[in-house]
Design an enzyme around this catalytic site. Structure first.
Site, short mmCIF file in Angstrom:
data_model
loop_
_atom_site.label_atom_id
_atom_site.label_comp_id
_atom_site.label_asym_id
_atom_site.label_seq_id
_atom_site.Cartn_x
_atom_site.Cartn_y
_atom_site.Cartn_z
N ALA A 233 0.87 -1.17 0.00
CA ALA A 233 0.00 0.00 0.00
C ALA A 233 0.91 1.23 0.00
CB ALA A 233 -0.89 -0.02 1.24
N GLY B 75 0.61 -4.91 0.87
CA GLY B 75 -0.56 -4.94 -0.01
C GLY B 75 -0.29 -5.62 -1.34
N GLU C 66 -0.71 -9.20 -0.65
CA GLU C 66 -2.14 -9.40 -0.39
C GLU C 66 -2.94 -9.36 -1.69
OE1 GLU C 66 -1.76 -6.23 2.52
OE2 GLU C 66 -2.74 -7.49 4.00
N GLU D 86 4.47 -5.00 7.17
CA GLU D 86 3.74 -3.91 7.84
C GLU D 86 4.24 -3.64 9.25
OE1 GLU D 86 2.36 -6.35 6.07
OE2 GLU D 86 0.84 -5.52 4.73
N1 CAA Z 1 4.61 3.18 -0.75
C1 CAA Z 1 5.01 4.34 -1.29
N2 CAA Z 1 6.15 4.46 -1.98
C2 CAA Z 1 6.92 3.36 -2.10
C3 CAA Z 1 6.57 2.13 -1.53
C4 CAA Z 1 5.34 2.06 -0.84
N3 CAA Z 1 4.89 0.91 -0.32
N4 CAA Z 1 7.54 1.23 -1.83
C5 CAA Z 1 8.48 1.89 -2.52
N5 CAA Z 1 8.11 3.18 -2.69
C6 CAA Z 1 8.84 4.23 -3.39
C7 CAA Z 1 10.05 4.71 -2.57
O1 CAA Z 1 9.65 5.64 -1.59
C8 CAA Z 1 10.90 5.31 -3.66
O2 CAA Z 1 10.38 6.58 -3.99
P1 CAA Z 1 11.39 7.86 -4.08
O3 CAA Z 1 12.28 7.53 -5.25
O4 CAA Z 1 10.47 9.00 -4.33
O5 CAA Z 1 12.15 7.91 -2.81
C9 CAA Z 1 10.63 4.40 -4.86
O6 CAA Z 1 9.40 3.73 -4.58
C10 CAA Z 1 11.71 3.33 -5.05
O7 CAA Z 1 11.84 2.64 -3.80
P2 CAA Z 1 13.25 2.41 -3.07
O8 CAA Z 1 14.19 3.52 -3.38
O9 CAA Z 1 12.98 2.16 -1.63
O10 CAA Z 1 13.72 1.09 -3.83
P3 CAA Z 1 14.71 -0.04 -3.28
O11 CAA Z 1 15.01 -0.90 -4.46
O12 CAA Z 1 15.83 0.56 -2.53
O13 CAA Z 1 13.83 -0.88 -2.21
C11 CAA Z 1 11.85 -2.01 -1.41
C12 CAA Z 1 12.72 -1.62 -2.63
C13 CAA Z 1 12.63 -3.01 -0.52
C14 CAA Z 1 10.60 -2.68 -1.94
C15 CAA Z 1 11.54 -0.74 -0.59
O14 CAA Z 1 11.02 0.25 -1.48
C16 CAA Z 1 10.51 -0.96 0.49
O15 CAA Z 1 10.82 -1.49 1.53
N6 CAA Z 1 9.24 -0.52 0.25
C17 CAA Z 1 8.20 -0.58 1.24
C18 CAA Z 1 7.68 -2.01 1.42
C19 CAA Z 1 6.60 -2.02 2.48
O16 CAA Z 1 6.83 -1.74 3.63
N7 CAA Z 1 5.38 -2.40 2.09
C20 CAA Z 1 4.25 -2.48 2.99
C21 CAA Z 1 3.45 -1.22 2.92
S1 CAA Z 1 2.16 -1.17 4.16
C22 CAA Z 1 0.90 -2.08 3.51
O17 CAA Z 1 0.99 -2.62 2.45
C23 CAA Z 1 -0.34 -2.17 4.39
C24 CAA Z 1 -1.32 -3.19 3.95
O18 CAA Z 1 -1.43 -4.25 4.48
C25 CAA Z 1 -2.26 -2.92 2.89
#
Ligand code: CAA
Length: 259
Positions: A67, A110, A113, A133
């Site tokens: 998400a 998400g 999911e 999460e």
């Molecule tokens: N939401 C918003 N933006 C996201 C995102 C997310 N879930 N995942 C990645 N992005 C964005 C980053 O902020 C970044 O944007 P900027 O260039 O503007 O900074 C861009 O995508 C590229 O991401 P990274 O630079 O972080 O890429 P990476 O290759 O270094 O890492 C990754 C990849 C390991 C997937 C890392 O992006 C990450 O950990 N993302 C978040 C994963 C996460 O925590 N997901 C769960 C979200 S909560 C949820 O989903 C609740 C639910 O149950 C519905």
């Protein structure tokens, strides 16, 4: 439709539709607009009698990284509770034709999911699944604690949801999370081939299979068996049952009418 912002929609093969998540700069993070577009497109395609299966995919690097954290960050409890944040995803479960998730790269939170909302989950060798999460101080909100537990059991689901660790495609297959693992370069072609195979079957029969298998998650065994039997009886009202069984006895390929 051409006014999608977060997805593209195509019809790459006969009777097969393809929805591609298209927010590359955010690794296909699922904001509310993406939720509306994905569920809306899938619902529309699912009602088209010329569509027998829908493939949902992302990019090589990310199916979806979760998400949209930046969209969620400023929200209060009252905001997310009153809007029943994420309830809109339930619409995907009401799509009646089979959905095939083709996952390359990250399927986190998400994203994992969303893949689990699909009926067949095909993973590229580079796929990574997880429910991180907890690392953000929250818990899964699009079904992760429920669908993951049903898919891989309590021990693994607890491990993933409590530590936030990722598993690779091989571990996901061993755990029963994914249907098959395929070479990364061939993912989309392989997923489309599976979709085409499903779409070539009787459409009502495929819809009934989906309904019957999903019923296994909703009911006890006796009720589920009765439900399945009634649907089985119902297939005898279709033209495709006549054609399928006639083709078998006449030693030829069936030509299903999807009715
Ligand atoms: N939401 C918003 N933006 C996201 C995102 C997310 N879930 N995942 C990645 N992005 C964005 C980053 O902020 C970044 O944007 P900027 O260039 O503007 O900074 C861009 O995508 C590229 O991401 P990274 O630079 O972080 O890429 P990476 O290759 O270094 O890492 C990754 C990849 C390991 C997937 C890392 O992006 C990450 O950990 N993302 C978040 C994963 C996460 O925590 N997901 C769960 C979200 S909560 C949820 O989903 C609740 C639910 O149950 C519905």
């Amino acid at each position: 439709m051409s006014d999608y912002e977060t997805i593209t929609v195509g019809r790459p093969l006969d009777r097969v539709a393809l929805i591609t998540l298209d927010r590359p700069k955010a690794l296909n993070a699922l904001n509310l607009r993406a939720m509306r577009e994905i569920t809306g497109a899938a619902a529309e395609l699912g009602q088209d009698p010329d569509v027998g299966a829908i493939v949902l995919t992302g990019s090589a690097k990310a199916f979806a990284a979760g998400a949209d954290i930046k969209e969620m960050q400023p929200q209060s409890f009252s905001d997310v509770y009153a809007a029943d944040w994420f309830a809109g995803w339930d619409a995907l479960s009401r799509v009646r034709v089979p959905l095939i998730a083709a996952v390359s790269g990250y399927a986190l939170g998400g994203g994992c999911e969303l893949a689990m909302m699909c009926d067949v989950l095909i993973a590229a060798e580079n796929a990574k699944f997880g429910q991180p999460e907890i690392t953000l101080g929250v818990i899964p909100g699009m079904g992760g604690s429920q669908r993951l537990t049903r898919a891989i059991g309590k021990a693994k689901a607890m491990d993933l949801c409590l530590t936030g660790r990722m598993i690779d495609a091989a571990e996901a297959e061993r755990s029963g999370l994914v249907s098959r693992v395929v070479p990364t370069e061939g993912l989309l072609d392989d997923a489309l081939a599976v979709a085409a195979k499903i779409a070539s079957m009787s459409r009502p029969a495929a819809m009934m299979v989906k309904e019957a298998v999903n019923q296994a998650f909703e009911s006890g065994l006796a009720d589920g068996l009765r439900f399945e039997r009634r649907l089985f009886h119902g297939t005898f009202a279709t033209q495709d049952q006549k054609e399928g069984m006639a083709a078998f006895t006449e030693k030829r390929e069936p030509k299903f009418l999807h009715s």
